[in-house]
Design an enzyme around this catalytic site. Structure first.
Site, short mmCIF file in Angstrom:
data_model
loop_
_atom_site.label_atom_id
_atom_site.label_comp_id
_atom_site.label_asym_id
_atom_site.label_seq_id
_atom_site.Cartn_x
_atom_site.Cartn_y
_atom_site.Cartn_z
CG ASP A 203 -0.45 -6.38 2.75
OD1 ASP A 203 -0.46 -5.62 1.77
OD2 ASP A 203 -1.49 -6.89 3.20
CG ASP A 259 -6.81 -6.26 -0.90
OD1 ASP A 259 -7.13 -6.09 0.28
OD2 ASP A 259 -5.64 -6.49 -1.26
#
Length: 436
Positions: A203, A259
């Site tokens: 991430d 996302d």
């Protein structure tokens, strides 16, 4: 699932980074009416104007100037992900409530429901597993949530014929505030290999990084290449720094967007952004529009069928994110349609693209290794509609054999034109079309 990372709804995107580009696509998708009023002349005029803006944006030099000058790098040489990864990820359903009991039971359910028979073989533990680092700088699992440790989970997955993935971030902390890997890349790669890890989702938290992603991400790539275990490397930097222009040489997949939310509008908007990066996908290196939301409750069954169809034709990684203990039969039937999955896993590895769209529907097409074409027809507006596909114009041949992949039946041989009948609003038809 959303994460608290400061600026979640960032305006940057994977292909351009301009606010105008982002909001033009968002405006086009979000403005599409969701009720019977779609037939009004006023609304139709508004939709047409929005489409004009979208098409102008899509063809603008702002978006494509860099695509024309940047060469596509060879893929990371680890021999992995020659077709898009398939499996399950913990984040959308469990977030930081995940623990080892959840993972053990998910492994058992994956096997019981025969998901590996359909190609799903990764069990990926997302954020919130990490505890602290020891005096040597080695990462440790959270002793409360994972008392048995990560190696025990990986060993159990392997004993069931599955692979095991883990999560970290190219920062001091992860998105959930757990220890990240920045400055510990070599340590963590060695630890992951010793645990038997097969997949790393990496991430981009926290937001206030001093070095850009294309400086931080290659460090972990080099560290993974230096251990005696192949580990699939999946970048999750949300598309903020045009990863299509540098990620193919260091990773097996890279996120092209933020996302994915579990809504029709978000799913379609994400597909449009990911479509713009289609030319960069290839075996071993894939565009990733985020994990599947199929079954999580924010869309209808028809909308989830569109979602799955588009992710398959776009050669996206197929990572289930629903709680398998609560999965419905319609959800299962979508996720295990082998004929649709075969499009995603086709060895040619060419991402399908939009070839036509207006305010009523979209047509996506992708080539397959046997010479056939996968076609997805998406109904956007109005009630169910018949949509004409001019076969000779689209595919340059005279006679075509057509198979309906969701109905799982041959429709026959056609010439000139084929009518996709009664395509639902917010629904789709998916075909395999081959000249004969």
């Amino acid at each position: 699932g959303d994460r608290s990372r400061g600026s979640l709804n960032r305006k940057e995107n994977s292909l351009g980074g301009a606010d105008q580009c982002h909001f033009t696509i968002e405006g086009f998708i979000k403005a599409l009416p969701r009720g019977p009023k779609a037939n009004s002349n006023k609304q139709a005029g508004k939709d047409a104007r929005l489409l004009t803006k979208f098409n102008a944006m899509k063809s603008s030099r702002l978006i494509f100037s860099f695509i024309c000058v940047v060469s596509i790098c060879s893929g990371v040489p680890n021999g992995l992900a020659l077709t898009p990864a398939m499996g399950w990820n913990s984040w959308a359903s469990f977030a930081c409530l995940v623990n080892e009991s959840v993972i053990y039971s998910t492994i058992d359910l994956m096997v019981k429901l025969k998901f590996p028979n359909h190609g799903y073989n990764y069990i990926n533990l997302d954020d919130c597993w990490a505890g602290t680092r020891d005096s040597q700088g080695n990462i440790q699992a959270d002793p409360k949530s994972f008392p048995s440790g990560i190696k025990a989970l990986a060993d159990y997955a392997h004993s069931k014929g599955l692979k095991f993935g883990i999560y970290s971030s190219a920062g001091v902390t992860t998105c959930a505030g757990r220890p990240g890997s920045l400055g510990y890349e070599r340590n963590d790669a060695i630890t992951y290999a010793s645990w038997g890890i097969d997949y790393l989702k990496y991430d981009n938290c926290p937001d206030n990084q001093t070095a850009p992603p294309k400086i931080r991400y290659p460090v972990m790539s080099k560290a993974l290449a230096g251990v005696d275990r192949p580990i699939l490397y999946s970048l999750c930097e949300w598309g903020v720094e045009n990863p299509t222009t540098w990620a193919p040489s260091i990773a097996n997949s890279w996120r092209t967007t933020d996302d994915l939310k579990d809504t029709w509008d978000a799913m379609m908007r994400t597909a449009l952004f990911n479509n713009l990066a289609a030319d960069y996908a290839k075996p071993g290196a894939w565009n990733d529009p985020d994990q599947l939301q199929v079954g999580n409750g924010g869309m209808t069954t028809e909308e989830y069928r569109v979602h799955f169809s588009l992710w398959c034709i776009m050669k996206a990684p197929l990572l289930i994110s629903t709680d398998l203990t609560k999965m419905s039969f319609p959800t299962l039937s979508i996720l295990i349609n082998d004929e649709v999955i075969a499009v995603n896993q086709d060895k040619l590895g060419v991402q399908g693209k939009i070839i036509f769209q207006d305010i009523t529907h979209q047509v996506w097409v992708g080539p397959l290794s046997d010479g056939s074409k996968a076609v997805v027809v998406v109904g956007v507006l109005y009630l169910p509609q018949d949509i004409s596909l001019p076969l000779q114009t689209l595919f340059g041949a005279n006679r075509f054999k057509i198979r309906d992949l969701w109905a799982r039946k041959d429709l026959g041989v056609f010439t000139d034109t084929f009518i996709a009948k009664q395509v639902p609003r917010h629904g789709c038809k998916m075909y395999r079309i081959k000249s004969v």
